[in-house]
Design a protein around this motif. Structure first.
Motif, short mmCIF file in Angstrom:
data_model
loop_
_atom_site.label_atom_id
_atom_site.label_comp_id
_atom_site.label_asym_id
_atom_site.label_seq_id
_atom_site.Cartn_x
_atom_site.Cartn_y
_atom_site.Cartn_z
N SER A 7 0.81 -1.22 0.00
CA SER A 7 0.00 0.00 0.00
C SER A 7 0.84 1.26 0.00
O SER A 7 0.31 2.36 -0.17
CB SER A 7 -0.93 0.01 1.22
N ALA A 8 2.17 1.14 0.20
CA ALA A 8 3.05 2.31 0.21
C ALA A 8 3.52 2.70 -1.18
O ALA A 8 4.10 3.77 -1.36
CB ALA A 8 4.26 2.03 1.10
N VAL A 9 3.28 1.85 -2.18
CA VAL A 9 3.72 2.16 -3.55
C VAL A 9 2.97 3.39 -4.05
O VAL A 9 1.75 3.49 -3.92
CB VAL A 9 3.46 0.96 -4.48
N ARG A 10 3.71 4.33 -4.61
CA ARG A 10 3.09 5.56 -5.09
C ARG A 10 2.58 5.35 -6.51
O ARG A 10 3.32 4.91 -7.40
CB ARG A 10 4.08 6.72 -5.04
N LEU A 11 1.33 5.70 -6.71
CA LEU A 11 0.69 5.65 -8.02
C LEU A 11 0.38 7.09 -8.41
O LEU A 11 -0.61 7.65 -7.96
CB LEU A 11 -0.58 4.80 -7.98
N GLY A 12 1.26 7.68 -9.20
CA GLY A 12 1.10 9.10 -9.50
C GLY A 12 1.57 9.94 -8.34
O GLY A 12 2.72 9.83 -7.90
N ASP A 13 0.67 10.75 -7.80
CA ASP A 13 1.04 11.68 -6.74
C ASP A 13 0.69 11.19 -5.34
O ASP A 13 0.89 11.92 -4.37
CB ASP A 13 0.35 13.04 -6.96
N GLU A 14 0.15 9.99 -5.19
CA GLU A 14 -0.27 9.54 -3.88
C GLU A 14 -0.02 8.05 -3.72
O GLU A 14 0.08 7.31 -4.70
CB GLU A 14 -1.75 9.86 -3.65
N PRO A 15 0.07 7.57 -2.47
CA PRO A 15 0.26 6.13 -2.24
C PRO A 15 -0.98 5.34 -2.66
O PRO A 15 -2.08 5.86 -2.75
CB PRO A 15 0.49 6.04 -0.72
N ARG A 16 -0.75 4.05 -2.88
CA ARG A 16 -1.86 3.16 -3.24
C ARG A 16 -2.93 3.16 -2.15
O ARG A 16 -4.13 3.04 -2.45
CB ARG A 16 -1.33 1.75 -3.47
N LEU A 17 -2.53 3.31 -0.89
CA LEU A 17 -3.51 3.31 0.21
C LEU A 17 -4.49 4.46 0.07
O LEU A 17 -5.69 4.30 0.33
CB LEU A 17 -2.78 3.39 1.56
N ASP A 18 -4.03 5.64 -0.35
CA ASP A 18 -4.94 6.77 -0.51
C ASP A 18 -5.95 6.53 -1.62
O ASP A 18 -7.13 6.92 -1.51
CB ASP A 18 -4.14 8.04 -0.79
N GLN B 99 -1.60 4.91 7.88
CA GLN B 99 -0.39 5.05 7.09
C GLN B 99 0.12 3.67 6.71
O GLN B 99 -0.06 2.71 7.46
CB GLN B 99 0.70 5.80 7.87
N PRO B 100 0.75 3.54 5.54
CA PRO B 100 1.29 2.23 5.15
C PRO B 100 2.36 1.77 6.12
O PRO B 100 3.18 2.55 6.60
CB PRO B 100 1.87 2.49 3.75
N ALA B 101 2.35 0.48 6.41
CA ALA B 101 3.38 -0.15 7.25
C ALA B 101 4.24 -1.04 6.37
O ALA B 101 3.72 -1.81 5.56
CB ALA B 101 2.73 -0.96 8.37
N LEU B 102 5.55 -0.93 6.52
CA LEU B 102 6.47 -1.69 5.66
C LEU B 102 6.64 -3.10 6.19
O LEU B 102 7.74 -3.53 6.58
CB LEU B 102 7.81 -0.95 5.57
N VAL B 103 5.54 -3.83 6.20
CA VAL B 103 5.51 -5.23 6.64
C VAL B 103 4.65 -6.02 5.68
O VAL B 103 3.85 -5.46 4.92
CB VAL B 103 4.97 -5.36 8.08
#
Length: 436
Positions: A243-254, A307-311
């Motif tokens: 979910s932390a991967v940025r797609l354009g200007d925002e993270p995938r989670l957003d 917020q995305p967690a790196l796990v």
């Protein structure tokens, strides 16, 4: 010592060459300036005498502007000449109306206000981190300082999700009303609820004729049906590393949060119950569908600090939570990435248990970087290998999609800007077919 004292010292040093004893002059000059600074510092009012309070906005949507005002009250009998720095985290986008270097005079018994305009660049809680009040002496050579970290009084601005997809809501609601009308006038669909009886019209399904009611009325009556209401919908947000991967200007989670908000608004208007789970290795947020009028604001508040967690996401935990909490058959919409490694090792082993009881939709977004690598023109010796790796990743994603489909999972895999309307369309289609 302020810049004025430094300027005074420099001006005195410029006259030293004409002194009979320059080295003695340096000592005398330095001592005189330091004495003036010490006296000026003693004459400066105590910055701790000021009473500091805050007022203003507590919440703002991402992209909006909020105002938080700092109030400095001087309860003493002497005026206070102060420099104030109200520091916030950088992502809060703070723009104070009074620059940090300017001197603010607070008269005895008066209150000075310092508005700060905040235009946050990130979702979540944006706190004030430090407050520094520097009280200057009458000659502006010395000062007394009050530095507080964290800032006192504390203040946190909660930045809510944008919810840009609300622009699609009127069109989706219109489609929902059309679905209701089609089900009422055209007869029965699988899994729908009985509504009323009416006279038979040409084109009606003869299987909808109620023969007993027709015999009593001496007329041909048909049953009308409507889409099921009070169905259950569970939105599951994957807050793990993908979910932390940025797609354009925002993270995938957003992007997932925006789609979940549109789906929630639509389902609530359709009379369905919506629950929310946000999970990685632990449950980060949980909202139940009780109290529907306040459901959307509750979801916004719950999702704002996520917020995305790196796990690696624990899909076993997701399945256990959904199966434990949802006894009735529900539509489970899992917002995650179509990541072959994570889904093959994490989701696929637990999917049979989840799909046996619930209808599952997996909502994912394309990675534009990965797609671009497959179409880019090679310019270097390593580019063909990069393109081959991208094609392999896409092929693995296709295999995972096929494996999910074999378990009856509906896969939504679209670009980030199309995720919210496509997920809403999938919900409407399942509702029209009575498959929720």
């Amino acid at each position: 010592m302020t810049w004025r004292a430094g300027l005074l010292l420099a001006a005195g040093a410029a006259t030293l060459p004409v002194w009979p004893a320059p080295f003695l002059g340096v000592a005398v000059l330095t001592a005189a300036v330091l004495l003036l600074v010490a006296v000026d510092r003693l004459l400066a009012a105590s910055p701790h005498a000021l009473t500091v309070t805050r007022t203003g906005d507590r919440t703002v949507r991402l992209g909006g502007t909020a105002t938080v005002t700092l109030h400095l009250t001087n309860p003493t009998d002497a005026a206070v000449h102060a420099q104030v720095r109200d520091a916030w985290v950088p992502s809060a986008g703070a723009r104070p109306e009074l620059s940090p270097g300017r001197v603010l005079t607070v008269a005895p018994g008066a209150t000075a206000t310092l508005p700060v305009r905040l235009t946050p660049t990130r979702r979540g809680d944006r706190p004030a981190v430090a407050l520094t009040v520097r009280s200057l002496g009458p000659m502006r050579l010395g000062f007394r300082q009050r530095a507080e970290r964290p800032a006192t009084p504390p203040w946190t601005l909660r930045v809510l999700p944008r919810f840009d997809s609300r622009k699609h809501l009127p069109e989706k609601l219109a489609r929902l009303r059309i679905i209701d009308g089609v089900q009422v006038t055209r007869g029965r669909g699988h899994g729908t609820e009985f509504d009323t009886l009416r006279e038979y019209a040409v084109g009606d399904d003869v299987r909808s004729i109620d023969w007993r009611a027709s015999a009593r009325r001496a007329d041909v009556l048909v049953r009308t049906w409507r889409p099921e209401r009070d169905r259950r919908l569970v939105c599951v947000l994957d807050t793990g590393r993908t979910s932390a991967v940025r797609l354009g200007d925002e993270p995938r989670l957003d992007t997932a949060i925006d789609a979940a908000l549109l789906l929630t608004a639509l389902a609530a208007r359709a009379g369905d119950r919506v629950d929310l789970l946000a999970v990685d290795t632990a449950v980060r947020a949980r909202v139940t569908g009780s109290g529907r009028p306040a459901l959307l604001p509750r979801l916004v508040e719950a999702m704002a600090p996520l917020q995305p967690a790196l796990v690696e996401t624990d899909f076993e935990l997701i399945a256990a939570e959904v199966l434990r909490r949802e006894r009735q058959r529900s539509l489970v919409v899992l917002f995650t990435a179509l990541d072959a490694g994570a889904l093959r090792e994490g989701l696929l082993p637990v999917l049979p248990r989840l799909a046996a009881r619930h209808r599952v939709v997996l909502a994912a977004t394309h990675d534009p970087v990965l797609t671009g690598l497959t179409t880019a023109t090679p310019t270097g010796p390593d580019d063909p290998y990069t393109a081959a790796a991208a094609w392999r990743a896409l092929a693995e994603r296709d295999r995972v999609r096929a494996a999910l489909s074999r378990h009856g999972v509906t896969v939504v895999d679209v670009a980030a800007d199309r995720l919210a309307p496509t997920v809403a369309d999938t919900y409407l289609r399942l509702k029209s077919l009575g498959q929720l």
